[in-house]
Motif scaffolding. Structure first.
Motif, mmCIF file in Angstrom:
data_model
loop_
_atom_site.group_PDB
_atom_site.id
_atom_site.type_symbol
_atom_site.label_atom_id
_atom_site.label_comp_id
_atom_site.label_asym_id
_atom_site.label_seq_id
_atom_site.Cartn_x
_atom_site.Cartn_y
_atom_site.Cartn_z
ATOM 1 N N TYR A 40 4.311 8.654 27.026
ATOM 2 C CA TYR A 40 5.258 7.560 27.206
ATOM 3 C C TYR A 40 6.524 8.113 27.838
ATOM 4 C CZ TYR A 40 8.563 3.847 26.077
ATOM 5 O OH TYR A 40 9.520 2.872 26.158
ATOM 6 N N SER A 58 7.697 11.161 25.330
ATOM 7 C CA SER A 58 7.269 11.075 23.935
ATOM 8 C C SER A 58 5.750 11.086 23.890
ATOM 9 C CB SER A 58 7.802 9.786 23.303
ATOM 10 O OG SER A 58 7.166 9.523 22.068
ATOM 11 N N GLY A 71 4.298 9.199 21.940
ATOM 12 C CA GLY A 71 3.974 7.841 21.525
ATOM 13 C C GLY A 71 3.823 7.707 20.027
ATOM 14 N N LYS A 100 9.163 11.246 18.311
ATOM 15 C CA LYS A 100 10.488 11.459 18.871
ATOM 16 C C LYS A 100 10.497 11.444 20.392
ATOM 17 C CE LYS A 100 10.177 16.526 18.764
ATOM 18 N NZ LYS A 100 10.759 17.762 18.169
ATOM 19 N N LEU A 101 11.648 11.026 20.927
ATOM 20 C CA LEU A 101 11.896 11.068 22.359
ATOM 21 C C LEU A 101 12.632 12.360 22.677
ATOM 22 C CD1 LEU A 101 13.274 7.540 23.365
ATOM 23 C CD2 LEU A 101 11.229 8.636 24.281
ATOM 24 N N THR A 129 10.777 4.563 11.281
ATOM 25 C CA THR A 129 11.311 5.884 11.591
ATOM 26 C C THR A 129 12.681 5.738 12.244
ATOM 27 O OG1 THR A 129 9.064 6.725 11.975
ATOM 28 C CG2 THR A 129 10.888 8.051 12.820
ATOM 29 N N PHE A 185 15.665 8.050 14.224
ATOM 30 C CA PHE A 185 16.036 9.311 14.849
ATOM 31 C C PHE A 185 17.561 9.367 14.956
ATOM 32 C CE2 PHE A 185 11.732 10.280 15.981
ATOM 33 C CZ PHE A 185 11.133 9.056 16.262
ATOM 34 N N TYR A 216 20.648 11.308 16.913
ATOM 35 C CA TYR A 216 20.983 12.140 18.055
ATOM 36 C C TYR A 216 22.478 12.456 18.065
ATOM 37 C CZ TYR A 216 16.447 10.852 20.136
ATOM 38 O OH TYR A 216 15.106 10.682 20.390
ATOM 39 N N LEU A 234 18.302 15.595 19.844
ATOM 40 C CA LEU A 234 17.791 15.138 18.566
ATOM 41 C C LEU A 234 18.243 16.066 17.445
ATOM 42 C CD1 LEU A 234 15.935 13.085 17.104
ATOM 43 C CD2 LEU A 234 14.073 14.717 17.453
ATOM 44 N N THR A 283 14.769 13.580 12.230
ATOM 45 C CA THR A 283 13.908 12.403 12.169
ATOM 46 C C THR A 283 13.736 12.027 10.703
ATOM 47 O OG1 THR A 283 12.694 13.149 14.122
ATOM 48 C CG2 THR A 283 11.623 11.497 12.724
ATOM 49 N N THR A 288 12.370 3.121 15.411
ATOM 50 C CA THR A 288 11.090 2.611 15.898
ATOM 51 C C THR A 288 10.487 1.747 14.801
ATOM 52 O OG1 THR A 288 9.845 4.504 15.043
ATOM 53 C CG2 THR A 288 10.662 4.656 17.290
ATOM 54 N N TYR A 323 11.721 2.064 21.168
ATOM 55 C CA TYR A 323 12.882 2.720 20.595
ATOM 56 C C TYR A 323 14.109 1.823 20.767
ATOM 57 C CZ TYR A 323 9.755 6.716 20.942
ATOM 58 O OH TYR A 323 8.674 7.546 20.834
#
Lengths: 112, 114
Positions: A32, A93, A95, A99-100, B32, B34, B36, B46, B49, B97, B103
């Motif tokens: 992704y 990612s 997917g 995480k991105l 989830t 994240f 940053y 990041l 998580t 997410t 996202y």
């Protein structure tokens, strides 16, 4: 882990010209690939994304291409306008809500 | 679409104090979250998580005792910067997410430690 490289770091174009930003990724499991536009002090704004089962996607003046074999993807903006001036980030990612990982960013300046 | 509300949008604190940043998913359950950090003219890096009800997973080099993350519910995650120092001054942003939209980013928090 994933590593995303992005080039160029700065890009100046004349209004009406095209702009191309390129990214490479390292993790072959990534599937992704979103692109974000970020204005100073603001959240990243998704402008287009592509998944690994597609080679190209277009939305009006914006297009993204993906080469899975070479592990690189590119953002193409045509007919640039002053309001396109911002910092653009690519990301990758694997997917599934994972995480991105972001690229280093490109400062695009569209000059009149 | 999905919305994540992040507060405060900016905060100034004295060195040595703690600051809490909240991210709430308003219309979906954030499975989830994240967190940053973004320094001026740099990318989003990041930090950690978090999944609801479990301990956060921190990226290499991020001090988990300094950056406390709590994801107590499916709609709320918090980041507490403990004993803040000037070098912690940065733009902190969350991303959730849990929806078809992928996202969803909060609006970010500008932290300045003086």
């Amino acid at each position: 882990g994933e590593n995303v490289e992005q080039h160029p770091s700065t890009l100046s174009v004349q209004e009406g010209d095209s702009a191309v930003i390129k990214c490479t990724y390292s993790d072959s499991a990534s599937n992704y690939f979103p692109w974000y536009k970020q204005e100073l002090g603001k959240r990243p704004q998704l402008i287009i994304d592509i998944r690994s089962n597609v080679g190209e996607k277009k939305d009006q003046r914006i297009a993204v291409t993906l080469n899975k074999t070479a592990k690189h993807f590119s953002l193409h903006i045509t007919e640039t306008q002053p309001e396109d001036s911002a910092v653009y980030f690519c990301a990758a990612s694997t997917g599934g809500g994972n995480k991105l990982t972001f690229g280093t960013g490109t400062q695009l300046k569209v000059e009149l | 679409g999905a919305v994540v509300s992040q507060h405060p949008s900016w905060v100034i604190c004295k060195s040595g104090t703690s600051v809490k940043i909240e991210c709430r998913s308003l219309d979906f359950q954030a499975t989830t979250m994240f967190w940053y950090r973004q320094f001026p003219k740099q990318s989003l890096m990041l930090m950690a998580t978090s999944n609801e009800g479990s301990k956060a997973t921190y990226e290499q080099g991020v001090e988990k005792d300094k950056f406390l993350i709590n994801h107590a519910s499916l709609t709320l995650s918090t980041l507490t910067v403990t004993s803040a120092h000037p070098e912690d001054s940065s733009f902190y942003i969350c991303s959730a997410t849990g929806t078809e939209y992928g996202y969803t980013f909060g609006s970010g928090t500008r932290l300045t430690v003086v």
